[in-house]
Design a protein around this motif. Structure first.
Motif, PDB file in Angstrom:
ATOM      1  N   LEU A 145       0.830  -1.201   0.000  1.00 19.04           N
ATOM      2  CA  LEU A 145       0.000   0.000   0.000  1.00 19.04           C
ATOM      3  C   LEU A 145       0.867   1.254   0.000  1.00 19.04           C
ATOM      4  O   LEU A 145       0.624   2.190  -0.762  1.00 19.04           O
ATOM      5  CB  LEU A 145      -0.935   0.004   1.210  1.00 19.04           C
ATOM      6  N   VAL A 146       1.882   1.277   0.825  1.00 13.63           N
ATOM      7  CA  VAL A 146       2.777   2.434   0.879  1.00 13.63           C
ATOM      8  C   VAL A 146       3.481   2.630  -0.458  1.00 13.63           C
ATOM      9  O   VAL A 146       3.609   3.748  -0.957  1.00 13.63           O
ATOM     10  CB  VAL A 146       3.794   2.283   2.031  1.00 13.63           C
ATOM     11  N   ARG A 147       3.929   1.551  -1.071  1.00 11.83           N
ATOM     12  CA  ARG A 147       4.582   1.660  -2.386  1.00 11.83           C
ATOM     13  C   ARG A 147       3.630   2.233  -3.429  1.00 11.83           C
ATOM     14  O   ARG A 147       3.996   3.102  -4.217  1.00 11.83           O
ATOM     15  CB  ARG A 147       5.088   0.289  -2.829  1.00 11.83           C
ATOM     16  N   LEU A 148       2.386   1.728  -3.441  1.00 14.67           N
ATOM     17  CA  LEU A 148       1.413   2.232  -4.406  1.00 14.67           C
ATOM     18  C   LEU A 148       1.122   3.711  -4.193  1.00 14.67           C
ATOM     19  O   LEU A 148       1.062   4.493  -5.149  1.00 14.67           O
ATOM     20  CB  LEU A 148       0.112   1.418  -4.313  1.00 14.67           C
ATOM     21  N   LEU A 149       0.946   4.099  -2.943  1.00 12.24           N
ATOM     22  CA  LEU A 149       0.670   5.499  -2.645  1.00 12.24           C
ATOM     23  C   LEU A 149       1.854   6.391  -2.996  1.00 12.24           C
ATOM     24  O   LEU A 149       1.677   7.503  -3.497  1.00 12.24           O
ATOM     25  CB  LEU A 149       0.286   5.659  -1.171  1.00 12.24           C
ATOM     26  N   ARG A 164       4.143   5.811  -5.341  1.00 15.42           N
ATOM     27  CA  ARG A 164       4.204   5.912  -6.805  1.00 15.42           C
ATOM     28  C   ARG A 164       3.164   6.908  -7.320  1.00 15.42           C
ATOM     29  O   ARG A 164       3.443   7.733  -8.192  1.00 15.42           O
ATOM     30  CB  ARG A 164       3.976   4.553  -7.453  1.00 15.42           C
ATOM     31  N   LYS A 165       1.968   6.818  -6.786  1.00 19.90           N
ATOM     32  CA  LYS A 165       0.896   7.723  -7.215  1.00 19.90           C
ATOM     33  C   LYS A 165       1.264   9.164  -6.902  1.00 19.90           C
ATOM     34  O   LYS A 165       1.102  10.061  -7.743  1.00 19.90           O
ATOM     35  CB  LYS A 165      -0.412   7.350  -6.523  1.00 19.90           C
ATOM     36  N   ALA A 166       1.768   9.399  -5.700  1.00 18.29           N
ATOM     37  CA  ALA A 166       2.156  10.750  -5.312  1.00 18.29           C
ATOM     38  C   ALA A 166       3.287  11.272  -6.193  1.00 18.29           C
ATOM     39  O   ALA A 166       3.289  12.437  -6.600  1.00 18.29           O
ATOM     40  CB  ALA A 166       2.576  10.772  -3.839  1.00 18.29           C
ATOM     41  N   ALA A 167       4.244  10.412  -6.520  1.00 19.32           N
ATOM     42  CA  ALA A 167       5.355  10.821  -7.378  1.00 19.32           C
ATOM     43  C   ALA A 167       4.858  11.175  -8.779  1.00 19.32           C
ATOM     44  O   ALA A 167       5.276  12.182  -9.361  1.00 19.32           O
ATOM     45  CB  ALA A 167       6.401   9.712  -7.439  1.00 19.32           C
ATOM     46  N   ARG A 168       3.958  10.354  -9.326  1.00 21.27           N
ATOM     47  CA  ARG A 168       3.412  10.647 -10.664  1.00 21.27           C
ATOM     48  C   ARG A 168       2.663  11.974 -10.661  1.00 21.27           C
ATOM     49  O   ARG A 168       2.815  12.797 -11.570  1.00 21.27           O
ATOM     50  CB  ARG A 168       2.481   9.527 -11.118  1.00 21.27           C
ATOM     51  N   GLU A 169       1.840  12.194  -9.634  1.00 14.44           N
ATOM     52  CA  GLU A 169       1.075  13.438  -9.559  1.00 14.44           C
ATOM     53  C   GLU A 169       2.005  14.645  -9.421  1.00 14.44           C
ATOM     54  O   GLU A 169       1.775  15.686 -10.036  1.00 14.44           O
ATOM     55  CB  GLU A 169       0.098  13.383  -8.385  1.00 14.44           C
TER      56      GLU A 169
END
Length: 70
Positions: free
Chosen positions: A42-46, A48-53
């Motif tokens: 979950l932390v990895r997914l979040l 990655r999402k934050a980095a993309r945004e």
């Protein structure tokens, strides 16, 4: 009885009711060396999402700055 003592008693009452209603935690915390793999994912997914945004917002900001007349 002081206000602090009243607040403490009220907190203890709420805590007791909470423990009666939810006797077992849904997620058990483990030692530092053995984290729950679901939380790690979950932390990895979040992240990655934050980095993309963040990168997307930086690209938009740069393109907006470069298109402004000087």
């Amino acid at each position: 009885m002081t206000d602090y003592e009243k607040e403490r008693l009220l907190f203890e009452k709420y805590l007791e009711e909470f423990r009666e209603k939810y006797p077992q935690p849904e997620l058990t915390l483990t030692s530092r060396g053995n984290p729950d793999p679901r939380l790690v994912e979950l932390v990895r997914l979040l992240a990655r999402k934050a980095a993309r945004e963040y990168l997307e917002s930086e690209k938009k900001a740069r393109s907006a700055d470069s298109s402004k007349p000087m």
